[in-house]
Scaffold this motif. Structure first.
Motif, short mmCIF file in Angstrom:
data_model
loop_
_atom_site.label_atom_id
_atom_site.label_comp_id
_atom_site.label_asym_id
_atom_site.label_seq_id
_atom_site.Cartn_x
_atom_site.Cartn_y
_atom_site.Cartn_z
N GLY A 47 17.51 11.77 -6.29
CA GLY A 47 17.44 11.46 -7.61
C GLY A 47 16.69 10.46 -8.04
N ALA A 48 15.65 10.17 -6.85
CA ALA A 48 14.77 9.01 -7.02
C ALA A 48 13.24 9.68 -7.64
CB ALA A 48 14.51 8.44 -5.82
N PRO A 49 12.96 9.15 -8.76
CA PRO A 49 11.77 9.60 -9.54
C PRO A 49 10.38 9.39 -8.47
CG PRO A 49 12.35 7.78 -10.60
CD PRO A 49 13.68 8.15 -9.66
N ASP A 50 10.37 8.26 -7.82
CA ASP A 50 9.42 7.83 -6.82
C ASP A 50 9.16 8.30 -5.52
OD1 ASP A 50 11.45 6.29 -6.00
OD2 ASP A 50 10.32 4.31 -6.22
N GLY A 51 10.07 9.01 -5.17
CA GLY A 51 10.20 9.83 -3.76
C GLY A 51 10.58 8.86 -2.77
N PHE A 52 11.37 7.82 -2.93
CA PHE A 52 11.89 6.77 -2.11
C PHE A 52 13.34 6.47 -2.34
CE2 PHE A 52 12.28 2.02 -1.28
CZ PHE A 52 12.36 2.20 0.03
N ALA A 53 14.08 6.09 -1.14
CA ALA A 53 15.36 5.37 -1.52
C ALA A 53 15.78 4.82 0.02
CB ALA A 53 16.43 6.65 -1.60
N GLN A 104 5.13 11.51 -0.33
CA GLN A 104 5.09 9.99 -0.22
C GLN A 104 4.79 9.33 0.97
OE1 GLN A 104 5.17 8.38 -3.42
NE2 GLN A 104 5.27 10.56 -3.90
N VAL A 105 4.58 10.38 2.04
CA VAL A 105 4.22 9.84 3.39
C VAL A 105 3.17 8.93 3.53
CG1 VAL A 105 3.76 10.55 5.73
CG2 VAL A 105 5.73 11.15 4.67
N ASP A 106 1.89 9.31 2.60
CA ASP A 106 0.76 8.75 2.55
C ASP A 106 0.60 7.54 1.16
OD1 ASP A 106 -1.70 7.79 3.75
OD2 ASP A 106 -2.94 9.13 2.55
N SER A 107 1.69 7.32 0.80
CA SER A 107 1.83 6.63 -0.49
C SER A 107 1.92 4.92 -0.02
CB SER A 107 3.15 6.85 -1.27
OG SER A 107 4.20 6.10 -0.49
N LYS A 108 1.40 4.25 -0.94
CA LYS A 108 1.30 2.78 -0.81
C LYS A 108 2.58 2.05 -0.23
CE LYS A 108 0.15 -1.55 -3.00
NZ LYS A 108 0.19 -2.16 -4.32
N ARG A 109 3.77 2.83 -1.20
CA ARG A 109 4.92 2.34 -0.66
C ARG A 109 5.64 2.39 0.74
NH1 ARG A 109 10.01 2.11 -4.74
NH2 ARG A 109 10.93 0.41 -3.81
N PHE A 113 6.23 -0.31 3.62
CA PHE A 113 7.46 -0.33 4.43
C PHE A 113 7.42 -0.20 5.86
CE2 PHE A 113 11.58 1.33 5.94
CZ PHE A 113 12.46 0.94 5.12
N ILE A 114 6.26 0.69 6.32
CA ILE A 114 6.23 0.71 7.68
C ILE A 114 5.17 -0.25 8.36
CG2 ILE A 114 6.82 3.08 7.68
CD1 ILE A 114 3.80 3.74 8.31
N SER A 115 4.81 -1.09 7.54
CA SER A 115 3.52 -2.11 7.91
C SER A 115 4.25 -3.40 8.72
CB SER A 115 2.72 -2.74 6.96
OG SER A 115 3.90 -3.60 5.72
N VAL A 116 3.49 -4.01 9.46
CA VAL A 116 4.05 -5.23 9.96
C VAL A 116 4.30 -6.26 9.03
CG1 VAL A 116 2.91 -7.29 11.27
CG2 VAL A 116 2.33 -5.10 12.16
N ARG A 117 3.48 -6.64 7.90
CA ARG A 117 3.93 -7.26 6.75
C ARG A 117 5.32 -6.83 6.38
NH1 ARG A 117 3.24 -7.52 1.18
NH2 ARG A 117 3.18 -9.45 0.26
N GLY A 118 5.52 -5.75 6.04
CA GLY A 118 6.90 -5.13 5.47
C GLY A 118 8.08 -5.71 6.41
#
Length: 130
Positions: A47-53, A104-109, A113-118
């Motif tokens: 149900g997520a419009p942005d492809g993330f939960a 969404q795998v190449d999205s900014k979000r 999420f998978i970054s060191v910063r995240g």
């Protein structure tokens, strides 16, 4: 032991005949808490419009934390779940599970999420021993 593998499934694996459906059923039956978390976050994704939960609630016990770790730290288990559900799973902090639509795998979000910063920003003192 990570999974409760039936003798029949073990015999099939020895012959090289295991398919994803059998493997995923074994994961579901062996790791019920992990299955619940993952299916819940995937239902939220639908149900997520942005492809993330995501799921951010720490497991109630160490046994349940162990299930989640086993499910998401294993390439074969996580890969089987991703293929079964048609999503990309990401994992932080021994309990935070993100589910992304394949688009969404190449999205900014996703990259955040998978970054060191995240990972660093998702730390807190109460989670240091998880």
């Amino acid at each position: 032991m990570s999974l409760d593998v039936s003798p029949a499934l073990l015999e099939k694996a020895a012959r090289g005949e295991v398919d994803d459906a059998e493997f995923v059923a074994c994961v579901r039956d062996s790791l019920p808490y992990a299955w619940e978390v993952i299916t819940t976050v995937i239902a939220d994704l639908e149900g997520a419009p942005d492809g993330f939960a995501d799921h951010e609630t720490p497991p109630p016990t160490e046994a349940e934390r162990g299930q989640l770790l086993r499910a998401l730290a294993s390439d074969s288990i996580r890969g089987g779940l991703e293929r079964h559900f048609g999503v990309k799973l990401a994992f932080q902090n021994c309990h935070r599970v993100g589910a992304f639509a394949p688009s969404q795998v190449d999205s900014k979000r996703y990259r955040e999420f998978i970054s060191v910063r995240g990972q660093l920003l998702n730390q807190s003192p109460e989670l240091r021993d998880c």
